[in-house]
Design a protein around this motif. Structure first.
Motif, PDB file in Angstrom:
ATOM      1  N   TYR A 244       0.825  -1.208   0.000  1.00  0.00           N
ATOM      2  CA  TYR A 244       0.000   0.000   0.000  1.00  0.00           C
ATOM      3  C   TYR A 244       0.859   1.258   0.000  1.00  0.00           C
ATOM      4  O   TYR A 244       0.527   2.252  -0.648  1.00  0.00           O
ATOM      5  N   ASP A 245       1.951   1.235   0.742  1.00  0.00           N
ATOM      6  CA  ASP A 245       2.801   2.427   0.787  1.00  0.00           C
ATOM      7  C   ASP A 245       3.386   2.741  -0.588  1.00  0.00           C
ATOM      8  O   ASP A 245       3.470   3.900  -0.996  1.00  0.00           O
ATOM      9  N   THR A 246       3.793   1.694  -1.307  1.00  0.00           N
ATOM     10  CA  THR A 246       4.331   1.899  -2.649  1.00  0.00           C
ATOM     11  C   THR A 246       3.243   2.431  -3.580  1.00  0.00           C
ATOM     12  O   THR A 246       3.460   3.390  -4.327  1.00  0.00           O
ATOM     13  N   ALA A 247       2.064   1.818  -3.508  1.00  0.00           N
ATOM     14  CA  ALA A 247       0.960   2.262  -4.367  1.00  0.00           C
ATOM     15  C   ALA A 247       0.613   3.721  -4.078  1.00  0.00           C
ATOM     16  O   ALA A 247       0.389   4.516  -5.001  1.00  0.00           O
ATOM     17  N   LEU A 248       0.593   4.091  -2.805  1.00  0.00           N
ATOM     18  CA  LEU A 248       0.225   5.462  -2.441  1.00  0.00           C
ATOM     19  C   LEU A 248       1.331   6.454  -2.815  1.00  0.00           C
ATOM     20  O   LEU A 248       1.042   7.602  -3.169  1.00  0.00           O
ATOM     21  N   ALA A 249       2.572   6.001  -2.759  1.00  0.00           N
ATOM     22  CA  ALA A 249       3.673   6.874  -3.190  1.00  0.00           C
ATOM     23  C   ALA A 249       3.564   7.151  -4.689  1.00  0.00           C
ATOM     24  O   ALA A 249       3.772   8.283  -5.139  1.00  0.00           O
ATOM     25  N   VAL A 250       3.221   6.117  -5.447  1.00  0.00           N
ATOM     26  CA  VAL A 250       3.033   6.291  -6.894  1.00  0.00           C
ATOM     27  C   VAL A 250       1.877   7.249  -7.152  1.00  0.00           C
ATOM     28  O   VAL A 250       1.965   8.172  -7.959  1.00  0.00           O
ATOM     29  N   LYS A 251       0.796   7.040  -6.425  1.00  0.00           N
ATOM     30  CA  LYS A 251      -0.387   7.899  -6.561  1.00  0.00           C
ATOM     31  C   LYS A 251      -0.041   9.350  -6.220  1.00  0.00           C
ATOM     32  O   LYS A 251      -0.566  10.288  -6.828  1.00  0.00           O
ATOM     33  N   SER A 252       0.861   9.524  -5.253  1.00  0.00           N
ATOM     34  CA  SER A 252       1.236  10.877  -4.817  1.00  0.00           C
ATOM     35  C   SER A 252       2.170  11.574  -5.809  1.00  0.00           C
ATOM     36  O   SER A 252       2.488  12.741  -5.619  1.00  0.00           O
ATOM     37  N   GLY A 253       2.630  10.837  -6.803  1.00  0.00           N
ATOM     38  CA  GLY A 253       3.445  11.469  -7.835  1.00  0.00           C
ATOM     39  C   GLY A 253       4.934  11.238  -7.711  1.00  0.00           C
ATOM     40  O   GLY A 253       5.730  11.965  -8.315  1.00  0.00           O
ATOM     41  N   ALA A 254       5.339  10.233  -6.944  1.00  0.00           N
ATOM     42  CA  ALA A 254       6.771   9.960  -6.796  1.00  0.00           C
ATOM     43  C   ALA A 254       7.371   9.490  -8.117  1.00  0.00           C
ATOM     44  O   ALA A 254       6.717   8.795  -8.892  1.00  0.00           O
ATOM     45  N   ASP A 255       8.617   9.868  -8.360  1.00  0.00           N
ATOM     46  CA  ASP A 255       9.380   9.311  -9.479  1.00  0.00           C
ATOM     47  C   ASP A 255      10.017   7.993  -9.079  1.00  0.00           C
ATOM     48  O   ASP A 255      10.242   7.112  -9.905  1.00  0.00           O
ATOM     49  N   VAL A 256      10.402   7.912  -7.799  1.00  0.00           N
ATOM     50  CA  VAL A 256      11.150   6.771  -7.276  1.00  0.00           C
ATOM     51  C   VAL A 256      10.601   6.446  -5.885  1.00  0.00           C
ATOM     52  O   VAL A 256      10.318   7.362  -5.109  1.00  0.00           O
ATOM     53  N   VAL A 257      10.454   5.152  -5.590  1.00  0.00           N
ATOM     54  CA  VAL A 257      10.043   4.745  -4.247  1.00  0.00           C
ATOM     55  C   VAL A 257      11.220   4.023  -3.594  1.00  0.00           C
ATOM     56  O   VAL A 257      11.848   3.172  -4.217  1.00  0.00           O
ATOM     57  N   LYS A 300       8.722   2.068 -14.523  1.00  0.00           N
ATOM     58  CA  LYS A 300       8.412   3.469 -14.863  1.00  0.00           C
ATOM     59  C   LYS A 300       8.639   4.331 -13.629  1.00  0.00           C
ATOM     60  O   LYS A 300       9.202   5.420 -13.712  1.00  0.00           O
ATOM     61  N   VAL A 301       8.144   3.855 -12.487  1.00  0.00           N
ATOM     62  CA  VAL A 301       8.558   4.412 -11.196  1.00  0.00           C
ATOM     63  C   VAL A 301       9.606   3.435 -10.674  1.00  0.00           C
ATOM     64  O   VAL A 301       9.342   2.239 -10.572  1.00  0.00           O
ATOM     65  N   GLN A 302      10.801   3.926 -10.381  1.00  0.00           N
ATOM     66  CA  GLN A 302      11.867   3.015  -9.972  1.00  0.00           C
ATOM     67  C   GLN A 302      11.759   2.682  -8.482  1.00  0.00           C
ATOM     68  O   GLN A 302      11.266   3.492  -7.683  1.00  0.00           O
ATOM     69  N   LEU A 303      12.220   1.487  -8.150  1.00  0.00           N
ATOM     70  CA  LEU A 303      12.197   1.012  -6.765  1.00  0.00           C
ATOM     71  C   LEU A 303      13.631   0.826  -6.267  1.00  0.00           C
ATOM     72  O   LEU A 303      14.421   0.115  -6.895  1.00  0.00           O
ATOM     73  N   ILE A 304      13.941   1.494  -5.155  1.00  0.00           N
ATOM     74  CA  ILE A 304      15.224   1.285  -4.480  1.00  0.00           C
ATOM     75  C   ILE A 304      14.944   0.542  -3.186  1.00  0.00           C
ATOM     76  O   ILE A 304      14.058   0.925  -2.416  1.00  0.00           O
ATOM     77  N   VAL A 305      15.695  -0.511  -2.944  1.00  0.00           N
ATOM     78  CA  VAL A 305      15.503  -1.333  -1.750  1.00  0.00           C
ATOM     79  C   VAL A 305      16.740  -1.211  -0.870  1.00  0.00           C
ATOM     80  O   VAL A 305      17.873  -1.227  -1.366  1.00  0.00           O
ATOM     81  N   SER A 306      16.517  -1.088   0.418  1.00  0.00           N
ATOM     82  CA  SER A 306      17.648  -1.007   1.347  1.00  0.00           C
ATOM     83  C   SER A 306      17.318  -1.747   2.635  1.00  0.00           C
ATOM     84  O   SER A 306      16.177  -2.110   2.887  1.00  0.00           O
ATOM     85  N   GLY A 307      18.361  -1.954   3.437  1.00  0.00           N
ATOM     86  CA  GLY A 307      18.190  -2.664   4.697  1.00  0.00           C
ATOM     87  C   GLY A 307      18.914  -3.993   4.684  1.00  0.00           C
ATOM     88  O   GLY A 307      18.378  -4.993   4.232  1.00  0.00           O
ATOM     89  N   GLY A 308      20.177  -3.993   5.114  1.00  0.00           N
ATOM     90  CA  GLY A 308      20.912  -5.251   5.230  1.00  0.00           C
ATOM     91  C   GLY A 308      21.542  -5.731   3.945  1.00  0.00           C
ATOM     92  O   GLY A 308      21.868  -6.918   3.818  1.00  0.00           O
ATOM     93  N   ILE A 309      21.748  -4.844   2.971  1.00  0.00           N
ATOM     94  CA  ILE A 309      22.440  -5.228   1.727  1.00  0.00           C
ATOM     95  C   ILE A 309      23.938  -5.262   2.030  1.00  0.00           C
ATOM     96  O   ILE A 309      24.505  -4.275   2.511  1.00  0.00           O
ATOM     97  N   ARG A 310      24.601  -6.405   1.739  1.00  0.00           N
ATOM     98  CA  ARG A 310      25.994  -6.572   2.155  1.00  0.00           C
ATOM     99  C   ARG A 310      26.952  -6.909   1.033  1.00  0.00           C
ATOM    100  O   ARG A 310      28.158  -6.694   1.146  1.00  0.00           O
ATOM    101  N   ASN A 311      26.456  -7.523  -0.029  1.00  0.00           N
ATOM    102  CA  ASN A 311      27.370  -8.009  -1.074  1.00  0.00           C
ATOM    103  C   ASN A 311      26.634  -8.071  -2.409  1.00  0.00           C
ATOM    104  O   ASN A 311      25.439  -7.777  -2.481  1.00  0.00           O
TER     105      ASN A 311
END
Lengths: 447, 235
Positions: A244-257, A300-311
């Protein structure tokens, strides 16, 4: 009879420690009883969580052809923000540096992040405390965070930024504000934040002038108007309800989530918050990707993921699940020299050890990174540390390419969920990929 | 206005917000003293946001969210009511609202003067960082929440939890205060404070209309500046 069971040599059960009341739990109770206040620390969730380790790549076989490791190209470039922004960001690698404030980190540490990221053609991100000239100067691509506190926020820096990241939450503490304890509120940090020196500073958990996705849409419109629609606008959320947060961010006009899982770090947050609120990164990626796909906005809206990325394996797995890029914070600090065993004697003097040090809020970091102490800061040479970060980013990228080529992909973005299997039922359910050796995705297909 | 003043008209029933803001952003330091009259604003958002030139913009009617957001140098006059976040994060210049303002007026603003002739809604001056806000009427609940610096001068009353978790901002209220927020206390109104109120009233053009000695002063008790277990009930 039974004489042999009496006396000191009689058989006894071993001393049994409680699994519920284990040694760490007991120490927490004693600490709470002695101090009367909750424990505050840095870093992200330390408990064992389902993670990218629970996924494996299948590689090429009869039906899939691998690419030649040293001959055939495997692209790593990413374009972020081409939905609405006139000037999208082009990164050479799909790994960015997450937001960490000047204040929580020293000036030289921020400079080192800028040097390392710029050398590899990727971006850094400011943090709760404003943009420093050092950071702007050393980062060829700089993302300016727009946070609830708005410390140091001003239109000049907004226009100097390459992108704007509206921070709704972070993985270590979805629903929580920030804090920076007095030890780190140096005169310069205080001035940038318009606060008295040496106070324990609280950052708000909600934005002061908007609430909810309908307001956010208008807020984003304002930020675009102020910057003449040039800058990509990211929306960062802590992983809690990623669909839902991603969908609402897209709805709000984000370029990137940006979705930050609970292993994502913090400069200072209550331990109970870090360990008990939010969901693991692994569980968040598929949900966020699904939201984008359902809206026809994946890629089209890019997704960046973070949290515990190590390698590079973590990078490749996040991308295979559908992310466009990842962000690293804790790992970048370690690359700079945080928690290095060379400072072990000093970590022990602080009651901890290399690898476990997380009292980043106290400002006494032996490695000179999470501090504002002028003497400790000198220990970090920003050029050398920046080089170390560039090396590390380079290795991660090569690793991700190695895996992508093995799966027959000419670009890391061509990795797909079909390249993955899970080692555990939990990971299979969370990542929506089959349990290894089966075609079973829990909740989806028959066994 | 002097002889060199140029006047421009912008009708938002035909032109777009983007066109207005782009034209205003194109103004440089030297192109001073121009007057821009904007008609038919119809509650549109982000009008005259992000200005950075010493121009005057007169908006004839009600504006939506974030009018004159992050303003620098410019004078923006709203002849009507203003939506959420008028003058949010303004750095300098002057914003005047002839009607009422909705929530979060002057939120996080660093400098300049925000003058609201009518009433202001909830959270007026939230997280303010140096701006001067003058409100002719009353302000709603949670005004000056976490206010860091600057002044909020209210000629009417203040709602619940005024100045909750306030830092170093100064609050002057002429009427009643429904309740004070955590760590906000009434403080002595000395001559220097009366002089400050006079100065702010003068800046708003209200000098002589109201007696500065009718105001009470509120600010931080500074008991929450450091985390302490004995303050737990206040957090």
């Amino acid at each position: 009879m039974n004489e042999h069971v009496k006396g000191p040599s009689a058989p006894r059960t071993l001393p049994r420690e409680s699994a519920t009341f284990d040694a760490y739990t007991l120490s927490e109770i004693r600490r709470a009883a002695a101090t009367g206040i909750y424990d505050i620390r840095g870093a992200g969730a330390k408990r064992k969580l389902p993670h990218f380790d629970d996924l494996l790549f299948l590689g090429a076989s009869m039906s899939r052809y691998p690419l030649e490791g040293y001959r055939e190209k495997c692209g790593t470039g990413v374009v972020l923000g081409d939905r609405f922004a006139k000037k999208p960001i082009e990164l050479k690698i799909p790994i960015t540096i997450a937001g960490m404030s000047f204040g929580s980190l020293s000036g030289p540490a921020k400079e080192a992040l800028g040097r390392g990221a710029s050398a590899m053609g990727t971006s850094t991100t400011t943090g709760d405390g404003g943009m420093t000239p050092e950071e702007r100067g050393h980062s060829t691509k700089l993302v300016y965070q727009y946070l609830p506190s708005r410390y140091g926020m001003n239109p000049d820096d907004l226009r100097k930024a390459d992108a704007i990241e509206v921070v709704v939450g972070q993985g270590a503490k979805p629903g929580g504000g920030g804090m920076l304890l007095g030890q780190k509120i140096s005169p310069r940090v205080a001035k940038m934040r318009t606060l008295p020196e040496g106070i324990d500073q609280r950052s708000a958990c909600r934005h002061p002038d908007w609430t909810g996705p309908d307001d956010l849409e208008i807020k984003i419109e304002e930020l675009r108007e102020i910057t003449d629609w040039e800058k990509p606008i990211y929306v960062k959320v802590g992983a809690a309800r990623p669909y839902y947060d991603t969908a609402l961010a897209v709805k709000s006009g984000a370029d990137v989530v940006v979705v930050d899982g609970m292993q994502g770090g913090t400069a200072a947050t209550q331990e109970v918050f870090i360990e008990n609120v939010g969901i693991p990164t692994l569980a968040a990626v598929h949900q966020a990707v699904k939201a984008l796909q359902d809206l026809g906005m994946h890629r089209k809206v890019q997704l960046i993921v973070s949290g515990g990325i190590r390698n590079g394996a973590d990078v490749a797995k996040a991308l295979a699940l559908g992310a466009d890029a990842v962000a690293i914070g804790t790992a970048a600090l370690v690359a700079l020299g945080d928690n290095d065993p060379r400072w072990d004697a000093e970590y022990e003097a602080l009651g901890t050890k290399a690898g476990a040090y997380d009292d980043w809020h106290e400002g006494r970091d032996p490695a000179g990174i999470t501090t504002q102490d002028p003497e400790l800061m000198k220990r970090l040479d920003p050029e050398i540390a920046g080089r170390r970060l560039a090396n590390y980013l380079s290795v991660m990228t090569l690793e991700a390419q190695t895996i992508a080529r093995a799966c027959g992909k000419s670009h890391v973005h061509n990795l797909e969920p079909e390249d993955l299997v899970a080692l555990t039922i939990e990971a299979a359910a969370m990542a929506n990929v089959p349990l290894a050796g089966t075609n079973w995705i829990p909740g989806k297909t028959g066994f | 206005m002097n002889a060199s003043t140029q006047s421009h008209s912008f009708d938002l029933s035909t032109a777009k917000v983007r066109d207005l803001n782009a034209a205003l952003h194109a103004l440089k330091e030297g192109s001073n003293a121009s007057l821009w009259r904007v008609s038919n604003p119809r509650g549109l958002h982000a009008l005259a946001a992000g200005l950075d030139a010493p121009v005057t913009v007169e908006i004839d009617g009600p504006v939506g969210y974030y009018c004159a957001g992050m303003n620098k140098q410019a004078t923006v006059i709203v002849r009507g009511n203003a939506g959420v976040g008028i003058g949010e994060n303004m750095m300098s210049g002057r914003i005047e609202v002839e009607g009422d303002a909705s929530q979060a007026a002057g939120a996080t603003a660093h400098g300049g003067l925000l003058f609201i002739r009518g009433q202001a809604g909830a959270r007026c001056g939230i997280s303010m960082k140096g701006v001067d806000i003058v409100v002719g009427g009353s302000v709603g609940h949670m005004s000056a929440f976490m206010a860091q610096a600057g002044t909020l001068t209210v000629l009417g009353d203040a709602g619940e939890a005024l100045g909750d978790s306030i830092y170093e901002a100064r609050l002057y209220v002429r009427g009643s205060v429904k309740s004070l927020g955590a760590d906000c206390v009434e403080k002595e109104m000395r001559d220097e404070h009366k002089a400050q109120v006079f100065e702010k009233l003068k800046a708003a053009g209200l000098e002589g209309q109201v007696d500065p000695s009718e105001f009470k002063r509120y600010g931080s008790a500074r008991t929450l500046y450091h985390f302490h277990v004995d303050n737990a009930s206040a957090y």
